[in-house]
Write a protein that holds these residues in place. Sequence first.
Motif, PDB file in Angstrom:
ATOM      1  N   GLU A  13       0.818  -1.201   0.000  1.00 21.69           N
ATOM      2  CA  GLU A  13       0.000   0.000   0.000  1.00 21.69           C
ATOM      3  C   GLU A  13       0.863   1.267   0.000  1.00 21.69           C
ATOM      4  OE1 GLU A  13      -4.000  -0.226   2.110  1.00 21.69           O
ATOM      5  OE2 GLU A  13      -2.678   0.840   3.494  1.00 21.69           O
ATOM      6  N   GLU A  14       1.763   1.357   0.991  1.00 21.07           N
ATOM      7  CA  GLU A  14       2.555   2.587   1.140  1.00 21.07           C
ATOM      8  C   GLU A  14       3.678   2.673   0.114  1.00 21.07           C
ATOM      9  OE1 GLU A  14       3.845   2.823   5.235  1.00 21.07           O
ATOM     10  OE2 GLU A  14       1.855   3.430   5.925  1.00 21.07           O
ATOM     11  N   ASP A  15       4.323   1.533  -0.164  1.00 19.47           N
ATOM     12  CA  ASP A  15       5.536   1.568  -1.002  1.00 19.47           C
ATOM     13  C   ASP A  15       5.242   1.409  -2.483  1.00 19.47           C
ATOM     14  OD1 ASP A  15       6.703   1.678   1.486  1.00 19.47           O
ATOM     15  OD2 ASP A  15       7.380  -0.404   1.481  1.00 19.47           O
ATOM     16  N   VAL A  16       4.052   0.923  -2.844  1.00 21.59           N
ATOM     17  CA  VAL A  16       3.732   0.722  -4.265  1.00 21.59           C
ATOM     18  C   VAL A  16       2.524   1.572  -4.668  1.00 21.59           C
ATOM     19  CG1 VAL A  16       3.213  -0.953  -6.088  1.00 21.59           C
ATOM     20  CG2 VAL A  16       4.682  -1.635  -4.165  1.00 21.59           C
ATOM     21  N   LEU A  17       1.359   1.264  -4.097  1.00 24.57           N
ATOM     22  CA  LEU A  17       0.123   1.943  -4.515  1.00 24.57           C
ATOM     23  C   LEU A  17       0.203   3.455  -4.287  1.00 24.57           C
ATOM     24  CD1 LEU A  17      -2.812   1.767  -5.561  1.00 24.57           C
ATOM     25  CD2 LEU A  17      -3.520   1.535  -3.167  1.00 24.57           C
ATOM     26  N   PHE A  18       0.541   3.882  -3.071  1.00 28.06           N
ATOM     27  CA  PHE A  18       0.571   5.320  -2.778  1.00 28.06           C
ATOM     28  C   PHE A  18       1.608   6.027  -3.658  1.00 28.06           C
ATOM     29  CE2 PHE A  18      -1.033   4.971   1.938  1.00 28.06           C
ATOM     30  CZ  PHE A  18      -2.214   4.422   1.493  1.00 28.06           C
ATOM     31  N   VAL A  19       2.744   5.386  -3.857  1.00 26.96           N
ATOM     32  CA  VAL A  19       3.810   5.977  -4.687  1.00 26.96           C
ATOM     33  C   VAL A  19       3.314   6.183  -6.118  1.00 26.96           C
ATOM     34  CG1 VAL A  19       6.098   5.527  -5.668  1.00 26.96           C
ATOM     35  CG2 VAL A  19       5.690   5.124  -3.228  1.00 26.96           C
ATOM     36  N   GLU A  20       2.638   5.184  -6.665  1.00 28.10           N
ATOM     37  CA  GLU A  20       2.112   5.300  -8.035  1.00 28.10           C
ATOM     38  C   GLU A  20       1.016   6.366  -8.120  1.00 28.10           C
ATOM     39  OE1 GLU A  20       3.212   4.267 -10.864  1.00 28.10           O
ATOM     40  OE2 GLU A  20       4.696   2.852 -10.094  1.00 28.10           O
ATOM     41  N   ARG A  54       3.713  -3.450 -13.582  1.00 24.85           N
ATOM     42  CA  ARG A  54       4.866  -3.150 -12.711  1.00 24.85           C
ATOM     43  C   ARG A  54       4.444  -3.170 -11.233  1.00 24.85           C
ATOM     44  NH1 ARG A  54       6.382   2.037 -14.398  1.00 24.85           N
ATOM     45  NH2 ARG A  54       5.388   3.002 -12.609  1.00 24.85           N
ATOM     46  N   MET A  55       3.254  -2.651 -10.954  1.00 26.29           N
ATOM     47  CA  MET A  55       2.755  -2.652  -9.575  1.00 26.29           C
ATOM     48  C   MET A  55       2.543  -4.083  -9.082  1.00 26.29           C
ATOM     49  SD  MET A  55       0.047   0.510  -9.696  1.00 26.29           S
ATOM     50  CE  MET A  55      -0.483   0.335  -7.974  1.00 26.29           C
ATOM     51  N   LEU A  56       1.935  -4.920  -9.907  1.00 27.02           N
ATOM     52  CA  LEU A  56       1.699  -6.315  -9.508  1.00 27.02           C
ATOM     53  C   LEU A  56       3.021  -7.046  -9.289  1.00 27.02           C
ATOM     54  CD1 LEU A  56      -1.338  -7.268 -11.786  1.00 27.02           C
ATOM     55  CD2 LEU A  56      -1.378  -6.579  -9.384  1.00 27.02           C
ATOM     56  N   ASP A  57       4.027  -6.734 -10.112  1.00 28.18           N
ATOM     57  CA  ASP A  57       5.367  -7.317  -9.913  1.00 28.18           C
ATOM     58  C   ASP A  57       5.948  -6.867  -8.574  1.00 28.18           C
ATOM     59  OD1 ASP A  57       5.362  -8.652 -12.320  1.00 28.18           O
ATOM     60  OD2 ASP A  57       6.592  -7.166 -13.372  1.00 28.18           O
ATOM     61  N   ALA A  58       5.779  -5.598  -8.253  1.00 30.21           N
ATOM     62  CA  ALA A  58       6.293  -5.062  -6.986  1.00 30.21           C
ATOM     63  C   ALA A  58       5.582  -5.720  -5.806  1.00 30.21           C
ATOM     64  CB  ALA A  58       6.130  -3.543  -6.944  1.00 30.21           C
ATOM     65  N   TYR A  59       4.282  -5.971  -5.917  1.00 29.37           N
ATOM     66  CA  TYR A  59       3.556  -6.684  -4.858  1.00 29.37           C
ATOM     67  C   TYR A  59       4.140  -8.084  -4.684  1.00 29.37           C
ATOM     68  CZ  TYR A  59      -0.372  -3.316  -5.501  1.00 29.37           C
ATOM     69  OH  TYR A  59      -1.177  -2.207  -5.602  1.00 29.37           O
ATOM     70  N   ALA A  60       4.350  -8.757  -5.814  1.00 26.36           N
ATOM     71  CA  ALA A  60       4.876 -10.131  -5.764  1.00 26.36           C
ATOM     72  C   ALA A  60       6.259 -10.152  -5.115  1.00 26.36           C
ATOM     73  CB  ALA A  60       4.925 -10.733  -7.169  1.00 26.36           C
ATOM     74  N   GLN A  61       7.084  -9.160  -5.445  1.00 31.22           N
ATOM     75  CA  GLN A  61       8.421  -9.073  -4.832  1.00 31.22           C
ATOM     76  C   GLN A  61       8.309  -8.835  -3.328  1.00 31.22           C
ATOM     77  OE1 GLN A  61      10.530  -6.035  -7.028  1.00 31.22           O
ATOM     78  NE2 GLN A  61      10.497  -7.263  -8.903  1.00 31.22           N
ATOM     79  N   ALA A  62       7.388  -7.976  -2.925  1.00 33.13           N
ATOM     80  CA  ALA A  62       7.187  -7.707  -1.492  1.00 33.13           C
ATOM     81  C   ALA A  62       6.750  -8.985  -0.778  1.00 33.13           C
ATOM     82  CB  ALA A  62       6.148  -6.599  -1.303  1.00 33.13           C
TER      83      ALA A  62
END
Length: 184
Positions: free
Chosen positions: A60-67, A152-160
């Motif tokens: 939420e904070e590191d991916v969604l809010f940033v985007e 890219r967001m879904l990839d970042a979620y998967a990495q998290a």
Amino acid sequence: MKTNVTQVMVDEHKLILRMIALVEKNTELLDQGKFRNWQFYLDAVDFIRNYADRFHHAKEEDVLFVELIKNGMPEKQSPIEAMHMEHDQGRAHVRAIEDAAQKALDGETGQAAIIAENAKGYAALLRGHIEKEDDILYPLAERVLPEEVRARMLDAYAQAEAKTPELENKYLLMVEGYEQQAAA
């Protein structure tokens, strides 16, 4: 059809709300003098810190809010600032619950009222917070985020998530265990 980038967080909110319901139920019993399982509150703190905060807020904070900020939502005086403030308020309640529950576990009296006050405060804050995210912020995000950032967001979620592969299952089992105890 746009790729949904908030459904994963809506789904995670469901497990968080199950823990909140347990906190509310047990705190009601605590107020009635019928619940003295201080370890439950320490486990709830562990769940909140590691599942709600690290696992969920990492997306939420590191991916969604940033985007959202990159795509035109202001960082200040915006829903994002309000969500960050509520995350911080929640963390303050959690610290107070942990401190009082640990003291109670160590035999210190008079902690139940502190636990109850902060548990109720946290539960109320989080119910309102999740409602705002699920009903306002996430639908807004689905409207404003362009398709090209979504993969890219879904990839970042998967990495998290990959950083803590067993975490979700661990906390699902914890919640289920306490739900069974509460139903007994």
